[in-house]
Design a protein around this motif. Structure first.
Motif, PDB file in Angstrom:
ATOM      1  N   ASN A 422      -6.201  -6.764   7.229  1.00  0.00           N
ATOM      2  CA  ASN A 422      -7.470  -6.553   6.506  1.00  0.00           C
ATOM      3  C   ASN A 422      -7.256  -5.274   5.548  1.00  0.00           C
ATOM      4  N   THR A 423      -6.444  -4.375   5.794  1.00  0.00           N
ATOM      5  CA  THR A 423      -6.058  -3.457   4.865  1.00  0.00           C
ATOM      6  C   THR A 423      -5.502  -3.929   3.639  1.00  0.00           C
ATOM      7  N   LEU A 424      -4.503  -4.975   3.868  1.00  0.00           N
ATOM      8  CA  LEU A 424      -3.673  -5.385   2.794  1.00  0.00           C
ATOM      9  C   LEU A 424      -4.764  -6.324   1.856  1.00  0.00           C
ATOM     10  N   GLU A 425      -5.724  -6.987   2.403  1.00  0.00           N
ATOM     11  CA  GLU A 425      -6.692  -7.711   1.664  1.00  0.00           C
ATOM     12  C   GLU A 425      -7.568  -7.084   0.972  1.00  0.00           C
ATOM     13  N   LYS A 426      -7.946  -5.887   1.594  1.00  0.00           N
ATOM     14  CA  LYS A 426      -8.821  -5.089   0.863  1.00  0.00           C
ATOM     15  C   LYS A 426      -8.163  -4.393  -0.654  1.00  0.00           C
ATOM     16  N   ILE A 427      -7.015  -4.208  -0.231  1.00  0.00           N
ATOM     17  CA  ILE A 427      -6.004  -3.552  -1.274  1.00  0.00           C
ATOM     18  C   ILE A 427      -5.815  -4.351  -2.704  1.00  0.00           C
ATOM     19  N   VAL A 428      -5.483  -5.968  -2.086  1.00  0.00           N
ATOM     20  CA  VAL A 428      -5.488  -6.813  -3.125  1.00  0.00           C
ATOM     21  C   VAL A 428      -6.599  -7.190  -4.008  1.00  0.00           C
ATOM     22  N   LYS A 429      -7.848  -6.981  -3.246  1.00  0.00           N
ATOM     23  CA  LYS A 429      -9.177  -7.292  -3.802  1.00  0.00           C
ATOM     24  C   LYS A 429      -9.588  -5.934  -4.436  1.00  0.00           C
ATOM     25  N   SER A 430      -8.846  -4.811  -4.422  1.00  0.00           N
ATOM     26  CA  SER A 430      -9.390  -3.574  -4.902  1.00  0.00           C
ATOM     27  C   SER A 430     -10.332  -2.875  -4.465  1.00  0.00           C
ATOM     28  N   GLU A 431     -10.591  -3.309  -2.957  1.00  0.00           N
ATOM     29  CA  GLU A 431     -11.833  -3.024  -2.382  1.00  0.00           C
ATOM     30  C   GLU A 431     -11.488  -1.759  -1.174  1.00  0.00           C
ATOM     31  N   PHE A 432     -10.299  -1.250  -1.263  1.00  0.00           N
ATOM     32  CA  PHE A 432      -9.786  -0.237  -0.402  1.00  0.00           C
ATOM     33  C   PHE A 432      -9.731   1.161  -1.308  1.00  0.00           C
ATOM     34  N   ASP A 433     -10.815   2.163  -0.763  1.00  0.00           N
ATOM     35  CA  ASP A 433     -10.842   3.287  -1.548  1.00  0.00           C
ATOM     36  C   ASP A 433     -10.279   4.507  -0.702  1.00  0.00           C
ATOM     37  N   GLU A 434      -9.501   4.382   0.221  1.00  0.00           N
ATOM     38  CA  GLU A 434      -8.883   5.515   0.907  1.00  0.00           C
ATOM     39  C   GLU A 434      -7.557   5.850   0.079  1.00  0.00           C
ATOM     40  N   ASP A 435      -7.483   7.208   0.220  1.00  0.00           N
ATOM     41  CA  ASP A 435      -5.965   7.737  -0.316  1.00  0.00           C
ATOM     42  C   ASP A 435      -4.982   7.412   0.613  1.00  0.00           C
ATOM     43  N   LEU A 436      -3.771   7.094   0.270  1.00  0.00           N
ATOM     44  CA  LEU A 436      -2.656   6.788   1.350  1.00  0.00           C
ATOM     45  C   LEU A 436      -1.504   7.183   0.568  1.00  0.00           C
ATOM     46  N   PRO A 437      -0.388   7.971   1.355  1.00  0.00           N
ATOM     47  CA  PRO A 437       0.741   8.170   0.537  1.00  0.00           C
ATOM     48  C   PRO A 437       1.514   7.030   0.127  1.00  0.00           C
ATOM     49  N   ASP A 438       2.390   7.522  -0.698  1.00  0.00           N
ATOM     50  CA  ASP A 438       3.060   6.404  -1.277  1.00  0.00           C
ATOM     51  C   ASP A 438       3.863   5.658  -0.647  1.00  0.00           C
ATOM     52  N   ASP A 439       4.467   6.188   0.359  1.00  0.00           N
ATOM     53  CA  ASP A 439       5.388   5.223   1.251  1.00  0.00           C
ATOM     54  C   ASP A 439       4.622   4.517   2.101  1.00  0.00           C
ATOM     55  N   VAL A 440       3.265   4.875   2.511  1.00  0.00           N
ATOM     56  CA  VAL A 440       2.423   3.874   3.039  1.00  0.00           C
ATOM     57  C   VAL A 440       1.941   2.876   2.287  1.00  0.00           C
ATOM     58  N   ARG A 441       1.378   3.241   1.242  1.00  0.00           N
ATOM     59  CA  ARG A 441       0.966   2.162   0.296  1.00  0.00           C
ATOM     60  C   ARG A 441       2.106   1.173   0.021  1.00  0.00           C
ATOM     61  N   ALA A 442       3.319   1.456  -0.227  1.00  0.00           N
ATOM     62  CA  ALA A 442       4.341   0.878  -0.537  1.00  0.00           C
ATOM     63  C   ALA A 442       4.429  -0.515   0.649  1.00  0.00           C
ATOM     64  N   LEU A 443       3.989  -0.347   1.809  1.00  0.00           N
ATOM     65  CA  LEU A 443       3.947  -1.242   2.678  1.00  0.00           C
ATOM     66  C   LEU A 443       3.048  -2.547   2.353  1.00  0.00           C
ATOM     67  N   PHE A 444       2.440  -2.113   1.601  1.00  0.00           N
ATOM     68  CA  PHE A 444       1.238  -3.266   1.346  1.00  0.00           C
ATOM     69  C   PHE A 444       1.355  -4.002  -0.018  1.00  0.00           C
ATOM     70  N   SER A 445       2.662  -4.073  -0.258  1.00  0.00           N
ATOM     71  CA  SER A 445       2.889  -4.691  -1.465  1.00  0.00           C
ATOM     72  C   SER A 445       2.852  -6.230  -1.190  1.00  0.00           C
ATOM     73  N   ASP A 446       3.109  -6.902  -0.182  1.00  0.00           N
ATOM     74  CA  ASP A 446       2.877  -8.161   0.329  1.00  0.00           C
ATOM     75  C   ASP A 446       2.635  -8.546   1.858  1.00  0.00           C
ATOM     76  N   LYS A 447       2.315  -9.318   2.184  1.00  0.00           N
ATOM     77  CA  LYS A 447       1.985  -9.693   3.638  1.00  0.00           C
ATOM     78  C   LYS A 447       3.243  -9.655   4.247  1.00  0.00           C
ATOM     79  N   ASP A 448       4.375 -10.193   4.156  1.00  0.00           N
ATOM     80  CA  ASP A 448       5.689 -10.225   4.842  1.00  0.00           C
ATOM     81  C   ASP A 448       5.975  -8.807   5.156  1.00  0.00           C
ATOM     82  N   THR A 449       5.830  -7.766   4.271  1.00  0.00           N
ATOM     83  CA  THR A 449       6.229  -6.432   4.432  1.00  0.00           C
ATOM     84  C   THR A 449       5.550  -5.708   5.610  1.00  0.00           C
ATOM     85  N   VAL A 450       4.089  -6.012   5.460  1.00  0.00           N
ATOM     86  CA  VAL A 450       3.304  -5.370   6.279  1.00  0.00           C
ATOM     87  C   VAL A 450       3.461  -5.968   7.790  1.00  0.00           C
TER      88      VAL A 450
END
Length: 523
Positions: A422-450
């Motif tokens: 769900n978080t990945l989908e929100k990030i893709v749609k630019s609907e995720f407003d929470e601040d995340l550390p860079d290494d955490v946000r890097a996990l959501f580059s694609d579905k396989d990584t998550v």
């Protein structure tokens, strides 16, 4: 006569020196000659005198395991070592040497009298294991700080102390300080401590001693607490449920899980994790409580078995003793009859009859032993079945509870994966407003990584649970096998020993009978 100490060069404690010392200090005349001929067994020696030998290093004393008194004074020893095996030593004299440091006394737990008089020692320490120390002489050394005396407070049996000849004795408060800080001391520097000196010392140092006692009590309380903790842990280990009475196992799931730490930043995950932890810890506590109960049942089963075993052995010994006593009366009567007869033929007949009685005694004793073997075999087999069943039920229930832990982990994994997708989908749609550390946000580059990140975390958790379950089952199963094997092996050894005893006893009776002198009988 050449004495042992007639030497100039530095000496070593070798086999020849030890043999000569034991011979000179042992029995003389006829008894001494017999001892020399038969050989000297160092392990039986109780006292050894090696003074005035110009010995530089203590060595080769490992055979003197029964030694209680060792005299090594007036040598040139520089280091205390080589005493590890002398665990029965009560009296040790190392005075008039060149020792600078107290060391090498750790195993001398029975030492009561220690003399280090006239050495080069500057500090009293490294004697903690000498819990029975009563007399301590360390005069004529180089101790120059009164605070050294405080170290001796741990020796609760210390009654006589000699410090004369040390620099600290020049302090005008020396006697008052020692008597105040060592209240159980009776003799100081070979003189009885009088009541007036003790009163003056108590008055002068009462406040500092009060603070010292307070610190000592705190240290003692902490030590007792640590010992209680260790004892409790050993109890848990005996039940194979150590560290299951709390969050230890749960925490270990995440101790090496880097991905879980990153995913914990996602909204809703902290709450999910807390719920997971609460339920997981509850199951672990159930395993822990169940394990302690089962351990008590196993202990009771073992205790009952050994009570039954001892009861059977006692009854068998009683019956065997009765057989021997009854036979002894018959045997004595036969011997009396034989000794008082002048008829060779009659004596021969009686000796044959006596031999038959010996044979019947052998049969009766062996019958008793075989009956005991059969009785114990049944008892042991019942015990084996009971203990194996108990362990089997324990393992089965533990496996069921561990399965619940895995179910919780699987459920948590599904929820965490759902939140992550769900978080990945929100990030893709630019609907995720929470601040995340860079290494955490890097996990959501694609579905396989998550998915891989969540899966890796899940695999680590399952492995930890599986390993803990395997450890528990392996340990309790090993205990079961070892316990049963020991019972069987002990019974086998007991039977062999008993059969050997019976044979030796009967052989002894028959040999005595066979060796009777007919010539003496006819005189």
């Amino acid at each position: 006569m050449i004495r042992l100490y007639d030497t100039i060069e530095p000496n070593v404690i070798d086999e020849e020196l030890l043999k000569l010392a034991v011979e000179e200090q042992g029995p003389q005349e006829a008894a001494g000659q017999v001892a020399k001929q038969e050989g000297i067994n160092f392990k039986d020696v109780k006292s050894l005198q090696l003074d005035f030998q110009n010995i530089l290093r203590i060595d080769n004393l490992w055979q003197f395991v029964s030694l209680r008194k060792l005299q090594l004074d007036n040598n040139i020893i520089e280091k205390i070592d080589g005493l590890e095996s002398l665990v029965n030593l009560v009296w040790l004299d190392l005075s008039f040497n060149n020792i600078e440091t107290i060391e090498g006394l750790d195993t001398l737990v029975n030492l009561e009298d220690l003399s280090l008089f006239s050495n080069r020692i500057v500090k009293m320490d490294a004697m903690d294991s000498l819990v029975k120390l009563q007399v301590f002489s360390i005069g004529n050394n180089m101790i120059d700080n009164l605070l050294n005396v405080i170290y001796l407070r741990r020796f609760t049996y210390l009654r006589s102390l000699n410090l004369a000849g040390n620099p600290i004795c020049e302090d005008e408060e020396y006697k008052l300080f020692v008597t105040a800080y060592l209240p159980d001391l009776v003799y100081l520097d070979f003189r009885l401590i009088d009541a007036h000196t003790r009163e003056l010392g108590d008055a002068k140092y009462q406040y500092s001693i009060y603070e010292l006692k307070h610190r000592e009590n705190q240290i003692q309380a902490k030590l007792e607490e640590e010992m209680a903790t260790v004892a409790e842990l050993e109890k848990h280990k005996a039940a194979y449920v150590e560290y299951l009475n709390g969050p230890f196992l749960f925490d270990s799931l995440y101790s090496e899980d880097v991905e879980a730490a990153k995913l914990a930043y996602l909204p809703g995950v902290p709450e999910l994790l807390e719920t997971y932890k609460t339920k997981f810890v509850e199951i672990c506590q159930n395993i822990f409580d169940y394990g302690l109960v089962q351990q008590e049942k196993r202990k009771a089963e073992v205790a009952i078995f050994y009570e039954c075993l001892e009861e059977a052995l006692q009854e068998n010994r009683k019956q065997g003793l009765k057989e021997v006593e009854d036979f002894d009366k018959i045997y004595t009567a036969y011997l009396h009859t034989i000794r008082n007869s002048n008829d060779i033929q009659f004596v021969d007949n009686k000796m044959s009859e006596c031999a038959e009685e010996i044979s019947r005694l052998f049969d009766r004793l062996m019958t008793l032993e075989m009956q005991l073997v059969e009785q114990l075999e049944e008892t042991i087999n019942n015990f084996e079945r009971n203990i194996i069943d108990m362990v089997g039920v324990f393992v089965e229930n533990v496996q069921g509870l561990m399965a619940q832990c895995r179910d919780l982990e699987n459920h948590h994994h599904e929820k965490l994966l759902e939140i992550s997708i769900n978080t990945l989908e929100k990030i893709v749609k630019s609907e995720f407003d929470e601040d995340l550390p860079d290494d955490v946000r890097a996990l959501f580059s694609d579905k396989d990584t998550v998915v891989n990140a969540v899966g890796a975390s899940h695999d680590i958790h399952l492995l930890k649970i599986d390993n803990r379950e395997d450890d528990l089952i392996t340990n309790v199963t090993s205990w079961c096998t070892a316990t049963v094997d020991k019972v069987h092996n002990d019974e086998l050894d007991r039977n062999r020993k008993r059969v050997k005893e019976i044979n030796q006893y009967v052989d002894h009776l028959q040999t005595d009978l066979d060796n009777m002198d007919f010539g003496d009988l006819l005189d």
